[in-house]
Design a protein around this motif. Structure first.
Motif, PDB file in Angstrom:
ATOM      1  N   LEU A 115       0.840  -1.205   0.000  1.00 30.66           N
ATOM      2  CA  LEU A 115       0.000   0.000   0.000  1.00 30.66           C
ATOM      3  C   LEU A 115       0.875   1.255   0.000  1.00 30.66           C
ATOM      4  CD1 LEU A 115      -2.774   1.323   0.117  1.00 30.66           C
ATOM      5  CD2 LEU A 115      -2.727   1.060   2.613  1.00 30.66           C
ATOM      6  N   GLU A 116       1.933   1.204   0.778  1.00 34.38           N
ATOM      7  CA  GLU A 116       2.874   2.351   0.797  1.00 34.38           C
ATOM      8  C   GLU A 116       3.424   2.593  -0.620  1.00 34.38           C
ATOM      9  OE1 GLU A 116       3.748   4.559   3.006  1.00 34.38           O
ATOM     10  OE2 GLU A 116       5.633   5.353   2.173  1.00 34.38           O
ATOM     11  N   ASN A 117       3.790   1.516  -1.324  1.00 29.73           N
ATOM     12  CA  ASN A 117       4.287   1.661  -2.694  1.00 29.73           C
ATOM     13  C   ASN A 117       3.236   2.289  -3.609  1.00 29.73           C
ATOM     14  OD1 ASN A 117       6.790   0.557  -2.157  1.00 29.73           O
ATOM     15  ND2 ASN A 117       6.168  -1.530  -2.683  1.00 29.73           N
ATOM     16  N   ILE A 118       1.990   1.888  -3.406  1.00 33.01           N
ATOM     17  CA  ILE A 118       0.903   2.434  -4.243  1.00 33.01           C
ATOM     18  C   ILE A 118       0.770   3.936  -4.010  1.00 33.01           C
ATOM     19  CG2 ILE A 118      -1.625   2.427  -4.506  1.00 33.01           C
ATOM     20  CD1 ILE A 118      -1.449  -0.670  -4.061  1.00 33.01           C
ATOM     21  N   GLN A 161      -2.951   2.720  -9.784  1.00 37.69           N
ATOM     22  CA  GLN A 161      -3.511   1.484 -10.345  1.00 37.69           C
ATOM     23  C   GLN A 161      -2.386   0.600 -10.884  1.00 37.69           C
ATOM     24  OE1 GLN A 161      -6.090   1.809 -13.813  1.00 37.69           O
ATOM     25  NE2 GLN A 161      -7.245   0.010 -13.208  1.00 37.69           N
ATOM     26  N   MET A 162      -1.447   1.239 -11.566  1.00 43.29           N
ATOM     27  CA  MET A 162      -0.294   0.493 -12.114  1.00 43.29           C
ATOM     28  C   MET A 162       0.523  -0.154 -11.001  1.00 43.29           C
ATOM     29  SD  MET A 162      -0.175   0.761 -15.350  1.00 43.29           S
ATOM     30  CE  MET A 162       0.147   1.725 -16.775  1.00 43.29           C
ATOM     31  N   ALA A 163       0.759   0.606  -9.939  1.00 45.87           N
ATOM     32  CA  ALA A 163       1.564   0.069  -8.831  1.00 45.87           C
ATOM     33  C   ALA A 163       0.841  -1.109  -8.179  1.00 45.87           C
ATOM     34  CB  ALA A 163       1.843   1.166  -7.811  1.00 45.87           C
ATOM     35  N   ALA A 164      -0.479  -1.039  -8.141  1.00 48.38           N
ATOM     36  CA  ALA A 164      -1.252  -2.168  -7.596  1.00 48.38           C
ATOM     37  C   ALA A 164      -1.051  -3.406  -8.470  1.00 48.38           C
ATOM     38  CB  ALA A 164      -2.736  -1.800  -7.498  1.00 48.38           C
ATOM     39  N   VAL A 165      -1.196  -3.227  -9.787  1.00 47.80           N
ATOM     40  CA  VAL A 165      -1.054  -4.352 -10.715  1.00 47.80           C
ATOM     41  C   VAL A 165       0.360  -4.931 -10.634  1.00 47.80           C
ATOM     42  CG1 VAL A 165      -1.134  -5.041 -13.155  1.00 47.80           C
ATOM     43  CG2 VAL A 165      -2.822  -3.423 -12.265  1.00 47.80           C
ATOM     44  N   ALA A 166       1.345  -4.058 -10.550  1.00 49.20           N
ATOM     45  CA  ALA A 166       2.746  -4.504 -10.511  1.00 49.20           C
ATOM     46  C   ALA A 166       3.033  -5.383  -9.296  1.00 49.20           C
ATOM     47  CB  ALA A 166       3.670  -3.292 -10.513  1.00 49.20           C
ATOM     48  N   GLN A 167       2.191  -5.262  -8.282  1.00 52.59           N
ATOM     49  CA  GLN A 167       2.425  -6.029  -7.053  1.00 52.59           C
ATOM     50  C   GLN A 167       1.415  -7.169  -6.887  1.00 52.59           C
ATOM     51  OE1 GLN A 167       4.020  -3.171  -3.731  1.00 52.59           O
ATOM     52  NE2 GLN A 167       2.359  -2.118  -4.772  1.00 52.59           N
ATOM     53  N   ASP A 187     -12.556  24.706  -6.590  1.00 53.65           N
ATOM     54  CA  ASP A 187     -12.094  24.085  -7.840  1.00 53.65           C
ATOM     55  C   ASP A 187     -11.548  22.680  -7.631  1.00 53.65           C
ATOM     56  OD1 ASP A 187     -12.719  26.228  -9.439  1.00 53.65           O
ATOM     57  OD2 ASP A 187     -10.764  27.195  -9.176  1.00 53.65           O
ATOM     58  N   ASP A 188     -11.513  22.217  -6.386  1.00 53.86           N
ATOM     59  CA  ASP A 188     -11.012  20.866  -6.133  1.00 53.86           C
ATOM     60  C   ASP A 188     -12.020  19.842  -6.659  1.00 53.86           C
ATOM     61  OD1 ASP A 188      -9.082  22.271  -4.884  1.00 53.86           O
ATOM     62  OD2 ASP A 188      -9.464  21.517  -2.864  1.00 53.86           O
ATOM     63  N   HIS A 189     -11.501  18.668  -6.987  1.00 58.58           N
ATOM     64  CA  HIS A 189     -12.393  17.624  -7.501  1.00 58.58           C
ATOM     65  C   HIS A 189     -11.980  16.252  -7.000  1.00 58.58           C
ATOM     66  CE1 HIS A 189     -15.254  19.458 -10.145  1.00 58.58           C
ATOM     67  NE2 HIS A 189     -14.304  20.207 -10.684  1.00 58.58           N
ATOM     68  N   ILE A 190     -12.980  15.409  -6.856  1.00 60.51           N
ATOM     69  CA  ILE A 190     -12.695  13.984  -6.677  1.00 60.51           C
ATOM     70  C   ILE A 190     -12.455  13.461  -8.085  1.00 60.51           C
ATOM     71  CG2 ILE A 190     -13.624  11.748  -5.940  1.00 60.51           C
ATOM     72  CD1 ILE A 190     -15.582  13.455  -4.115  1.00 60.51           C
ATOM     73  N   VAL A 191     -11.213  13.138  -8.409  1.00 58.68           N
ATOM     74  CA  VAL A 191     -10.936  12.702  -9.785  1.00 58.68           C
ATOM     75  C   VAL A 191     -11.172  11.207  -9.949  1.00 58.68           C
ATOM     76  CG1 VAL A 191      -9.298  14.560 -10.228  1.00 58.68           C
ATOM     77  CG2 VAL A 191      -8.450  12.352  -9.454  1.00 58.68           C
ATOM     78  N   GLY A 192     -11.285  10.510  -8.845  1.00 61.98           N
ATOM     79  CA  GLY A 192     -11.573   9.082  -8.977  1.00 61.98           C
ATOM     80  C   GLY A 192     -11.767   8.409  -7.642  1.00 61.98           C
ATOM     81  N   PHE A 193     -12.575   7.360  -7.701  1.00 62.46           N
ATOM     82  CA  PHE A 193     -12.607   6.392  -6.615  1.00 62.46           C
ATOM     83  C   PHE A 193     -11.849   5.186  -7.169  1.00 62.46           C
ATOM     84  CE2 PHE A 193     -16.581   8.784  -5.723  1.00 62.46           C
ATOM     85  CZ  PHE A 193     -16.296   9.175  -4.425  1.00 62.46           C
ATOM     86  N   LEU A 194     -10.662   4.950  -6.638  1.00 63.96           N
ATOM     87  CA  LEU A 194      -9.855   3.839  -7.137  1.00 63.96           C
ATOM     88  C   LEU A 194     -10.136   2.615  -6.271  1.00 63.96           C
ATOM     89  CD1 LEU A 194      -7.709   2.853  -9.135  1.00 63.96           C
ATOM     90  CD2 LEU A 194      -5.960   3.590  -7.495  1.00 63.96           C
ATOM     91  N   TYR A 195     -10.845   1.670  -6.866  1.00 62.58           N
ATOM     92  CA  TYR A 195     -11.162   0.422  -6.170  1.00 62.58           C
ATOM     93  C   TYR A 195      -9.944  -0.490  -6.255  1.00 62.58           C
ATOM     94  CZ  TYR A 195     -16.162   1.679  -6.129  1.00 62.58           C
ATOM     95  OH  TYR A 195     -17.376   2.300  -5.909  1.00 62.58           O
ATOM     96  N   LEU A 196      -9.512  -1.003  -5.125  1.00 61.35           N
ATOM     97  CA  LEU A 196      -8.313  -1.842  -5.101  1.00 61.35           C
ATOM     98  C   LEU A 196      -8.572  -3.150  -4.373  1.00 61.35           C
ATOM     99  CD1 LEU A 196      -5.593   0.841  -4.167  1.00 61.35           C
ATOM    100  CD2 LEU A 196      -5.932  -0.238  -6.403  1.00 61.35           C
TER     101      LEU A 196
END
Ligand SMILES: Cc1cc2nc3c(=O)[nH]c(=O)nc-3n(C[C@H](O)[C@H](O)[C@H](O)COP(=O)(O)O)c2cc1C
Length: 182
Positions: A26-29, A119-125, A151-160
């Protein structure tokens, strides 16, 4: 995993089971997110990790937003169930600031890059992910609950999580349709 392979073959996996990434993974992600390209070194990112009780809190936030929309019972139930499609959801927020040389859009793009890198770091692990926004990412009640203002936005909910089905085969696209030379 070979870096080029990861870039060329990344696919999203919608069905994600426990375990969620934890500890060093998780730290790597998160560290991968923090290496996103960053115009002006503004670090315009915040990651809200929802796991366990946090997922329940996110579920309540989404259900209340659906209710505020006057959604019917089925839609409220769907909203309530949405976060449980994975054992962890990371809300990625673009925390922007006004800057004379760095437009806000650059900061939003940076937060999007962070999401992709995570997302990439998750896949890599050996984990997997699915990037969602959906209407709730833009809902005032959800924004307020996650302290997203202006002007802030939630750009994504990253499901892991751990893949619960095979990733699709990445389609090989014809580059000529997307590339031109000036
Ligand atoms: C900013 C952004 C928001 C997205 N939101 C959703 C979403 O709400 N629901 C969804 O099904 N897919 C959403 N997607 C698309 C998926 O994450 C995924 O990329 C798509 O299903 C294609 O699969 P692939 O990544 O394996 O090519 C979104 C993608 C991006 C970049």
């Amino acid at each position: 995993m070979d870096a080029l392979d990861l870039l060329l073959k990344r696919c999203s996996v919608p069905r994600l089971a426990a375990p969620a990434p934890s500890g060093e993974a998780l730290e790597n992600i998160i560290q991968a997110g923090l290496r996103a390209p960053d115009h002006g070194a503004l670090t315009p990112w915040q990651f809200v990790i929802c796991e366990g009780d946090g997922l329940t809190r996110l579920s309540t936030i989404l259900a209340e937003a659906a209710q505020a929309n006057g959604a019917d019972e089925t839609a409220v139930k769907n909203a309530k169930n949405a976060p449980f499609r994975a054992p962890m959801v990371v809300a990625v927020i673009a925390r922007t600031r006004v800057h004379d040389k760095v437009p806000t859009i650059d900061q939003h793009i940076s937060a999007g890059c962070a999401t992709h890198a995570m997302q990439m770091a998750a896949v890599a692990q050996g984990y997997q992910g699915f990037w969602r926004t959906g209407a709730f990412a833009y809902h005032p009640a959800v924004r307020e609950a996650l302290a997203v203002e202006g002007d802030d936005h939630i750009v994504g909910f990253l499901y892991l999580g751990t893949p619960d089905c095979a990733a699709a085969n990445a389609p090989k696209r014809d580059t000529s349709q997307f590339v031109s030379y000036l």
